[in-house]
Design a protein around this motif. Structure first.
Motif, PDB file in Angstrom:
ATOM      1  N   MET A 145      13.199  -0.255 -16.392  1.00 51.03           N
ATOM      2  CA  MET A 145      11.633   0.221 -15.431  1.00 51.03           C
ATOM      3  C   MET A 145      10.780   1.030 -16.111  1.00 51.03           C
ATOM      4  N   GLN A 146       9.472   1.138 -15.986  1.00 46.98           N
ATOM      5  CA  GLN A 146       8.110   2.133 -17.129  1.00 46.98           C
ATOM      6  C   GLN A 146       9.364   3.682 -17.306  1.00 46.98           C
ATOM      7  N   LYS A 147       9.806   4.029 -16.802  1.00 51.38           N
ATOM      8  CA  LYS A 147      10.919   5.823 -16.744  1.00 51.38           C
ATOM      9  C   LYS A 147      12.297   5.757 -16.327  1.00 51.38           C
TER      10      LYS A 147
ATOM     11  N   SER B 250       0.960  -0.835   0.023  1.00 51.79           N
ATOM     12  CA  SER B 250       0.027   0.462   0.587  1.00 51.79           C
ATOM     13  C   SER B 250       0.558   1.499   0.019  1.00 51.79           C
ATOM     14  N   PHE B 251       0.260   2.223  -0.339  1.00 56.59           N
ATOM     15  CA  PHE B 251       0.654   4.083  -0.575  1.00 56.59           C
ATOM     16  C   PHE B 251       0.322   4.709   0.234  1.00 56.59           C
ATOM     17  N   LYS B 252       0.509   4.935   1.314  1.00 59.20           N
ATOM     18  CA  LYS B 252      -0.718   5.343   2.496  1.00 59.20           C
ATOM     19  C   LYS B 252      -1.951   4.478   3.158  1.00 59.20           C
ATOM     20  N   ASP B 253      -2.838   4.791   2.473  1.00 67.47           N
ATOM     21  CA  ASP B 253      -4.123   3.879   2.738  1.00 67.47           C
ATOM     22  C   ASP B 253      -4.455   4.048   1.459  1.00 67.47           C
ATOM     23  N   LYS B 254      -3.454   3.815  -0.526  1.00 73.13           N
ATOM     24  CA  LYS B 254      -4.103   2.938  -1.189  1.00 73.13           C
ATOM     25  C   LYS B 254      -3.625   1.789  -1.046  1.00 73.13           C
ATOM     26  N   VAL B 255      -4.325   0.567  -1.382  1.00 75.53           N
ATOM     27  CA  VAL B 255      -3.855  -0.272  -1.588  1.00 75.53           C
ATOM     28  C   VAL B 255      -3.236  -1.140  -3.146  1.00 75.53           C
TER      29      VAL B 255
ATOM     30  N   ASP C 298       9.051  -2.857 -18.153  1.00 77.69           N
ATOM     31  CA  ASP C 298       7.662  -2.424 -17.803  1.00 77.69           C
ATOM     32  C   ASP C 298       7.397  -1.022 -18.820  1.00 77.69           C
ATOM     33  N   GLU C 299       6.072  -1.757 -18.931  1.00 76.74           N
ATOM     34  CA  GLU C 299       5.858  -0.950 -20.904  1.00 76.74           C
ATOM     35  C   GLU C 299       6.662  -1.018 -21.703  1.00 76.74           C
ATOM     36  N   LEU C 300       6.373  -2.815 -22.076  1.00 79.13           N
ATOM     37  CA  LEU C 300       7.676  -3.146 -23.455  1.00 79.13           C
ATOM     38  C   LEU C 300       7.766  -1.859 -24.405  1.00 79.13           C
TER      39      LEU C 300
ATOM     40  N   SER D 280       2.341  -4.306 -20.656  1.00 80.08           N
ATOM     41  CA  SER D 280       1.667  -4.273 -21.714  1.00 80.08           C
ATOM     42  C   SER D 280       0.367  -2.848 -21.948  1.00 80.08           C
ATOM     43  N   HIS D 281       0.422  -2.387 -22.834  1.00 78.41           N
ATOM     44  CA  HIS D 281      -0.734  -1.676 -22.354  1.00 78.41           C
ATOM     45  C   HIS D 281      -1.392  -1.881 -23.719  1.00 78.41           C
ATOM     46  N   PHE D 282      -1.174  -3.050 -24.904  1.00 72.15           N
ATOM     47  CA  PHE D 282      -1.365  -3.080 -25.866  1.00 72.15           C
ATOM     48  C   PHE D 282      -1.558  -5.114 -25.473  1.00 72.15           C
TER      49      PHE D 282
ATOM     50  N   HIS E 104      -4.582  -2.298 -16.148  1.00 75.01           N
ATOM     51  CA  HIS E 104      -5.918  -0.495 -16.736  1.00 75.01           C
ATOM     52  C   HIS E 104      -4.549   0.249 -16.326  1.00 75.01           C
ATOM     53  N   ASN E 105      -4.286   1.382 -15.832  1.00 72.54           N
ATOM     54  CA  ASN E 105      -3.723   2.496 -15.599  1.00 72.54           C
ATOM     55  C   ASN E 105      -3.849   2.592 -13.425  1.00 72.54           C
ATOM     56  N   GLY E 106      -2.672   2.216 -13.400  1.00 78.42           N
ATOM     57  CA  GLY E 106      -3.292   2.636 -11.926  1.00 78.42           C
ATOM     58  C   GLY E 106      -2.825   0.613 -11.128  1.00 78.42           C
ATOM     59  N   ALA E 107      -3.241   0.070 -11.897  1.00 80.81           N
ATOM     60  CA  ALA E 107      -3.426  -1.350 -11.545  1.00 80.81           C
ATOM     61  C   ALA E 107      -2.847  -2.505 -10.742  1.00 80.81           C
ATOM     62  N   GLY E 108      -1.363  -1.358 -10.915  1.00 77.89           N
ATOM     63  CA  GLY E 108      -0.754  -2.111  -9.877  1.00 77.89           C
ATOM     64  C   GLY E 108       0.681  -2.802 -10.534  1.00 77.89           C
ATOM     65  N   LYS E 109       0.666  -2.551 -11.998  1.00 74.58           N
ATOM     66  CA  LYS E 109       1.746  -3.414 -12.837  1.00 74.58           C
ATOM     67  C   LYS E 109       2.783  -3.462 -12.681  1.00 74.58           C
ATOM     68  N   SER E 110       3.382  -1.836 -12.079  1.00 66.34           N
ATOM     69  CA  SER E 110       4.732  -1.619 -12.360  1.00 66.34           C
ATOM     70  C   SER E 110       4.724  -1.679 -10.529  1.00 66.34           C
ATOM     71  N   THR E 111       4.317  -1.527  -9.516  1.00 67.89           N
ATOM     72  CA  THR E 111       4.430  -1.790  -7.962  1.00 67.89           C
ATOM     73  C   THR E 111       4.470  -3.727  -8.302  1.00 67.89           C
ATOM     74  N   LEU E 112       4.191  -4.297  -8.730  1.00 68.93           N
ATOM     75  CA  LEU E 112       4.600  -5.422  -8.896  1.00 68.93           C
ATOM     76  C   LEU E 112       5.769  -6.080  -9.231  1.00 68.93           C
TER      77      LEU E 112
ATOM     78  N   ILE F 294      12.572  -3.561  -5.387  1.00 70.64           N
ATOM     79  CA  ILE F 294      12.935  -1.818  -5.250  1.00 70.64           C
ATOM     80  C   ILE F 294      12.112  -1.463  -4.116  1.00 70.64           C
ATOM     81  N   TYR F 295      10.920  -1.871  -4.360  1.00 68.83           N
ATOM     82  CA  TYR F 295       9.937  -1.781  -3.131  1.00 68.83           C
ATOM     83  C   TYR F 295       9.677  -3.144  -2.188  1.00 68.83           C
ATOM     84  N   LYS F 296       9.739  -2.890  -1.078  1.00 68.77           N
ATOM     85  CA  LYS F 296       9.774  -3.397  -0.028  1.00 68.77           C
ATOM     86  C   LYS F 296       8.163  -3.711   0.250  1.00 68.77           C
TER      87      LYS F 296
HETATM   88  N1  LIG Z   1       5.336   5.548  -5.012  1.00 67.34           N
HETATM   89  C1  LIG Z   1       4.326   5.895  -5.122  1.00 67.34           C
HETATM   90  N2  LIG Z   1       3.667   7.016  -4.146  1.00 67.34           N
HETATM   91  C2  LIG Z   1       2.512   6.692  -4.479  1.00 67.34           C
HETATM   92  N3  LIG Z   1       1.432   5.934  -4.485  1.00 67.34           N
HETATM   93  C3  LIG Z   1       2.142   5.073  -5.308  1.00 67.34           C
HETATM   94  C4  LIG Z   1       3.658   5.187  -5.955  1.00 67.34           C
HETATM   95  N4  LIG Z   1       3.650   3.772  -6.341  1.00 67.34           N
HETATM   96  C5  LIG Z   1       2.189   3.616  -7.234  1.00 67.34           C
HETATM   97  N5  LIG Z   1       1.383   4.287  -6.943  1.00 67.34           N
HETATM   98  C6  LIG Z   1      -0.284   4.247  -6.673  1.00 67.34           C
HETATM   99  O1  LIG Z   1       0.156   2.353  -6.756  1.00 67.34           O
HETATM  100  C7  LIG Z   1      -1.401   2.269  -8.207  1.00 67.34           C
HETATM  101  C8  LIG Z   1      -0.670   1.165  -8.402  1.00 67.34           C
HETATM  102  O2  LIG Z   1       0.477   1.793  -9.412  1.00 67.34           O
HETATM  103  P1  LIG Z   1       1.128   1.098 -10.287  1.00 67.34           P
HETATM  104  O3  LIG Z   1       2.242   2.312 -10.989  1.00 67.34           O
HETATM  105  O4  LIG Z   1       1.501  -0.026 -10.025  1.00 67.34           O
HETATM  106  O5  LIG Z   1       0.230   1.185 -11.721  1.00 67.34           O
HETATM  107  P2  LIG Z   1       0.871   0.387 -13.248  1.00 67.34           P
HETATM  108  O6  LIG Z   1      -0.850  -0.646 -13.388  1.00 67.34           O
HETATM  109  O7  LIG Z   1       1.190   0.504 -13.548  1.00 67.34           O
HETATM  110  O8  LIG Z   1       0.072   2.070 -13.897  1.00 67.34           O
HETATM  111  P3  LIG Z   1       0.308   2.402 -15.337  1.00 67.34           P
HETATM  112  O9  LIG Z   1      -0.501   1.948 -15.982  1.00 67.34           O
HETATM  113  O10 LIG Z   1      -0.091   3.398 -15.294  1.00 67.34           O
HETATM  114  O11 LIG Z   1       1.840   2.190 -15.494  1.00 67.34           O
HETATM  115  C9  LIG Z   1      -1.973   3.589  -7.910  1.00 67.34           C
HETATM  116  O12 LIG Z   1      -2.881   4.189  -7.135  1.00 67.34           O
HETATM  117  C10 LIG Z   1      -0.253   4.116  -8.095  1.00 67.34           C
HETATM  118  O13 LIG Z   1      -1.131   5.648  -7.998  1.00 67.34           O
END
Ligand SMILES: Nc1ncnc2c1ncn2[C@@H]1O[C@H](COP(=O)(O)OP(=O)(O)OP(=O)(O)O)[C@@H](O)[C@H]1O
Ligand SMILES: [Mg+2]
Length: 302
Positions: free
Chosen positions: A79-81, A14-19, A151-153, A184-186, A39-47, A54-56
Motif C-alpha cells: 500500500m501507499q502508506k 465515490s467518497f461522499k459526492d467525490k467521484v 502503489d507508489e513503487l 508511480s509518479h515517475f 496526477h495526485n488524486g486521479a484515483g490510482k490508489s482507489t483503483l 479493501i474498498y467495496k
Molecule cells: N478513504 C477516502 N475517503 C475520502 N476520500 C478519499 C479516500 N480515498 C481517496 N479519496 C479521494 O478520492 C480521490 C482519489 O484519491 P486516490 O488516493 O485514489 O488518488 P491517487 O491517484 O492515488 O493520488 P496520489 O497520487 O496522491 O496517491 C481523491 O480526491 C481523494 O481525496
C-alpha cells in the motif's frame, strides 16, 4: 495474447459526492506489467484498493482467475502508506511474514537482492526512509505471489535504489511470470518497466495501451522543441505556437515543422539552452492533460 488474470468491469467508487473512479473497465493479462499513472488524486490508489477488496465499489466488479476466497494466497499488496512495528528488527519481521504466509523463500537471497543484507539486524525505527520502502516491497513478495500490486513503487528512493528495485521486479516478472500492477509518479519508471500503461485523469481512464503506442498516437510525427527565452518579457510571442511552460522559465513546443519554428524562435523570440527531440512518455503526458512536472519528473498539477 495470454489470458486475463483480472477482469475489471464498470468500476465506480465515490467518497461522499467525490467521484474517485468512474466506469473503469479493463483486463490485466497474465505475466504483464501494467503501470497506472495520473496526477495526485486521479484515483490510482482507489483503483488498487478496490481491486484488492479493501474498498467495496459502488458499481461494477473485479473478477480474478483464481478463487476469491484464497485471493490473498495469490496476490501481494504494497500500500501507499505502510506502518511497521519500529521495535522489531528487519530479519524478525521478514521471518514473521515468511511464517504467516508459509513461504519457503530464501530470505538471505532476497535481502541481498534488495540491498538489505547489512540491515538485517537493524531495528525498523532506525532504518532510512528508502530502506523502509525496500523492506515493504520485499515483504510484499515474500509469499511468492502470482500478482503483485505496488502503489507508489519507488517514492522516497534515490536513483540507484530505484534502478535496483526495477531490476528485482523485472526478474521476478520474467523468471516467474509474476503479473505486476504498479502506480508511480515517475514516468521514466513506467516507460522502463510497463508493458502497458493506464492513464487516469480525475477518475476516468483516458488511455490504456502500449507505451510506444501512446507516444506514437499522441505525437503523430511531431518533434518537441525545448528552450528558455532570453527575455522573459517576450513570452507573449510564444502564444501562437501553443508553448507549454515548464519549470525554470523553460518552454516546450510541439510541431511537425520544427525547422521553420526553430528559425522563428531564434530570430524573432530569442531563445537559449535549446533541445530538439522526439517526444517521450513524459512529453505525451504533458500534452494529453496539460500536466507539469517538477525537477525530479513528478507530476505536480492537475
Ligand atoms: N478513504 C477516502 N475517503 C475520502 N476520500 C478519499 C479516500 N480515498 C481517496 N479519496 C479521494 O478520492 C480521490 C482519489 O484519491 P486516490 O488516493 O485514489 O488518488 P491517487 O491517484 O492515488 O493520488 P496520489 O497520487 O496522491 O496517491 C481523491 O480526491 C481523494 O481525496
Ligand atoms: Mg495514491
Amino acid at each position: 495474447m495470454s489470458h486475463s488474470v483480472i477482469t475489471v468491469k464498470g468500476l465506480k467508487k465515490s467518497f461522499k459526492d467525490k467521484v474517485a473512479l468512474n466506469n473503469i473497465s479493463f483486463d490485466v493479462k497474465m505475466g504483464e506489467i501494467l503501470g497506472i499513472v495520473g496526477h495526485n488524486g486521479a484515483g490510482k490508489s482507489t483503483l488498487i484498493n478496490t481491486m484488492v477488496d479493501i474498498y467495496k465499489p459502488d458499481e461494477g466488479d473485479v473478477e480474478y482467475l483464481f478463487d476469491r476466497k484464497s485471493m490473498y494466497d495469490h496476490i501481494g499488496v504494497q500500500m501507499q502508506k505502510n506502518y511497521f512495528e519500529g521495535n522489531a528488527k528487519v530479519i524478525d519481521i521478514c521471518n514473521l511474514y515468511k511464517k504467516l504466509t508459509k513461504s519457503d523463500i530464501d530470505l538471505d537471497e532476497m535481502l541481498d537482492g534488495f540491498g538489505l543484507s547489512k540491515e538485517k539486524d537493524t531495528y525498523i525505527k532506525k532504518l532510512s526512509g528508502g530502506n523502509v520502502q525496500r523492506l515493504s516491497i520485499l515483504l510484499t513478495l515474500i509469499n511468492q505471489p502470482e500478482v503483485v500490486f505496488l502503489d507508489e513503487l519507488t517514492t522516497g528512493l534515490d536513483p540507484v535504489a530505484r534502478r535496483k528495485i526495477w531490476e528485482v521486479l523485472r526478474e521476478i516478472n520474467r523468471k516467474n511470470n509474476v503479473t505486476i500492477i504498479i502506480t508511480s509518479h515517475f514516468l521514466d519508471e513506467i516507460e522502463y518497466l510497463a508493458d502497458r500503461i493506464m492513464i487516469l485523469n480525475k477518475g476516468e481512464m483516458v488511455y490504456l495501451g502500449g507505451v510506444t503506442t501512446a507516444i506514437d498516437q499522441y505525437s503523430q510525427g511531431e518533434k518537441v522543441i525545448e528552450f528558455q527565452i532570453k527575455d522573459p518579457m517576450a513570452s507573449f510571442k510564444l502564444d501562437k505556437y501553443g508553448a507549454i511552460p515548464l519549470n525554470d522559465d523553460r518552454y516546450q513546443i510541439y510541431t511537425k515543422d520544427d525547422e521553420k519554428v526553430l528559425m522563428e524562435l531564434i530570430t524573432k523570440v530569442g531563445i537559449k539552452n535549446l533541445v530538439v527531440k522526439s517526444p517521450t512518455l513524459e512529453d505525451v503526458f504533458l500534452k494529453i492533460a496539460g500536466y507539469k512536472l517538477d525537477k525530479e519528473g513528478r507530476i505536480i498539477n492537475e
